[in-house]
Motif scaffolding. Structure first.
Motif, short mmCIF file in Angstrom:
data_model
loop_
_atom_site.label_atom_id
_atom_site.label_comp_id
_atom_site.label_asym_id
_atom_site.label_seq_id
_atom_site.Cartn_x
_atom_site.Cartn_y
_atom_site.Cartn_z
N LYS A 50 106.11 70.48 -11.96
CA LYS A 50 105.64 71.47 -10.99
C LYS A 50 104.41 72.21 -11.51
O LYS A 50 103.45 72.44 -10.78
N ASP A 76 96.59 71.00 -11.80
CA ASP A 76 95.61 70.05 -11.26
C ASP A 76 95.01 70.56 -9.95
O ASP A 76 93.85 70.27 -9.64
N LYS A 77 95.79 71.33 -9.20
CA LYS A 77 95.27 71.86 -7.94
C LYS A 77 94.13 72.84 -8.17
O LYS A 77 93.12 72.81 -7.46
N ASP A 122 101.29 70.02 -11.40
CA ASP A 122 100.73 69.93 -10.05
C ASP A 122 99.88 71.15 -9.74
O ASP A 122 98.78 71.04 -9.16
#
Length: 462
Positions: free
Chosen positions: A246, A252-253, A249
């Motif tokens: 989580k 990377d966002k 993610d």
């Protein structure tokens, strides 16, 4: 909405001023926020001088910055295509990463929280708990209750609770109404999570200073967070792997592409230069992406330097033109005087030669030299005591053009924490006994007190 301006003064000192504390009625769409920002910039005459804007990660803020970036780009006053115009608040991104991790043990955290609440609400219960802790020779540390709006207070609450994990079951035997007993397996989860949170807590302390730190300090901490996440992605415990996924993610966002301000600021720290970029980008990003991002940072660095060179040459040409006008006026007014003005002629010669591009630029020399090794004289942590701005001030004559670029990049705030502290001040101005103050009056009080504190050199308390 509070609009705060950050800049470097002529003595290489960081300066922060509240420009506007204005009412922005709903709906808070991007176009509404853009209008309020643009009006503030126009009122202060700085619309064409805005280098970057730092905001939190609300979608309306992102939309507002996109609109404003297009407007300023049309005016031709946006350097390097606006690549550095939008800066996301590092503190908010860190918070999002942590919240993604804490959600996996939310029930355990809630049990710890409710148990501490039950104990600290009564002095007699707290005394019983303290007596048990003393018998176990655990000292007299106090229990800490978290603040829901500050994730690192959860870390501190869990860190303290772990120290007393043997006390809670013994307290339950004395106080049967105490129902929040954590099992040994659950405490193991808390300890594993807290090892990771310790790294994030350190980063949060760095980015959350009210007297905001310079932007060169963030990249060395950001890559540590990514490294920790990658390590935990291979952990033997499934819940740790789920948390790491989580967090990855989220990382990377928001940082899937290099944060240009953070990267350039790190290069302009003489302790790091491009060596830190080449080292940590291959950790933060996949191998192919990391290499491309390194090239992007280097190309952007050169492009921004070329803009500084052009501005430097334009300034010299303007000075020469002004000197010629003065010299002509002096000759007309003093026809009978036959003074050669040797020093003036020599200065003009130096300025004209200064425009000719050398074989090696300031940037070339700076990057080719070894990184600066700083040793603190008093034996304390050298990194904590190093002043990047002081170094550039001392080396401004050596790097005449590159130092001007450092003046633009290093003051950029990577977090909005210092600006958000203005709302705490606003709460003391607009309080229950002065709730009818007009918008203009509240703005004058907030802005006036901020500027006055700087003038008399008082600390601007949050």
């Amino acid at each position: 909405m509070v609009v705060t301006c950050y800049f470097m003064d002529s003595n290489w000192l960081l300066q922060k001023r509240i420009l506007n504390f204005c009412n922005v009625p709903p709906p808070h769409f991007g176009i509404v926020i853009t209008k309020a920002l643009r009006n503030s910039f126009i009122e202060w005459g700085i619309l064409d001088k805005v280098f970057t804007i730092t905001v939190d990660n609300a979608s309306a803020n992102a939309a507002a910055i996109d609109i404003l970036r297009d407007d300023i780009e049309l005016r031709g006053s946006l350097p390097i295509g606006g690549l550095m115009f939008h800066v996301r608040c590092c503190a908010h991104i860190t918070n999002l990463l942590v919240q993604a991790r804490l959600s996996e043990i939310g029930d355990i955290i809630d049990s710890v929280r409710q148990g501490i609440k039950y104990i600290v609400v009564s002095e007699s219960r707290l005394n019983v708990f303290s007596d048990i802790a003393k018998r176990l020779d655990l000292g007299c540390n106090k229990l800490i209750l978290d603040v829901l709006t500050r994730w690192n207070s959860i870390y501190l609450m869990l860190k303290t609770a772990i120290r007393f994990k043997e006390v809670f079951p013994r307290y339950h035997r004395v106080e049967q109404a105490f129902l929040w007993v954590i099992s040994p397996e659950q405490w193991d989860k808390v300890e594993n999570v807290n090892q990771v949170l310790a790294v994030f807590n350190y980063v949060t302390n760095v980015v959350s200073g009210n007297d905001y730190p310079t932007s060169n300090l963030f990249l060395p901490e950001v890559w540590r967070m990514k490294e920790m996440v990658d390590i935990k992605a291979a952990d033997k415990n499934e819940y740790i792997r789920l948390m790491a996924a989580k967090m990855s993610d989220k990382f990377d966002k928001y940082w899937g592409e290099s944060n240009m301000v953070m990267a350039l600021a790190a290069v302009l720290d003489p302790r790091y230069k491009m060596k830190l970029i080449r080292f940590c980008f291959l950790i933060i990003y996949p191998l192919d992406v990391g290499g491309d991002n390194i090239k992007t940072v280097l190309n952007t660095l050169k492009e921004l330097f070329e803009l500084c060179v052009a501005a430097h040459n334009a300034s010299i040409i303007q000075q020469q033109a002004s000197a010629e006008v003065i010299a002509t006026s002096t000759t007309v007014a003093s026809v009978t005087e036959k003074v050669s003005g040797g020093r003036s002629r020599f200065r003009q010669h130096v300025r004209s030669n200064d425009i000719i591009r050398p074989i090696k630029t300031d940037l070339d020399v700076y990057l080719e030299e070894d990184v600066f090794i700083y040793d603190s004289e008093n034996g304390e942590d050298s990194d904590a005591n190093f002043d990047a701005l002081g170094w550039w001030k001392s080396n401004a004559l050596k790097y005449r053009i590159l130092s001007k670029m450092a003046r633009d990049v290093l003051p950029v705030p990577i977090s909005t924490v210092a600006s958000e502290s203005s709302f705490s001040t606003g709460g003391r101005v607009i309080e229950p006994h002065r709730a009818s103050l007009s918008i203009d009056t509240a703005q004058m009080l907030l802005c006036g007190s901020d500027w006055k504190m700087v003038e008399v050199e008082l600390p601007n308390l949050p």
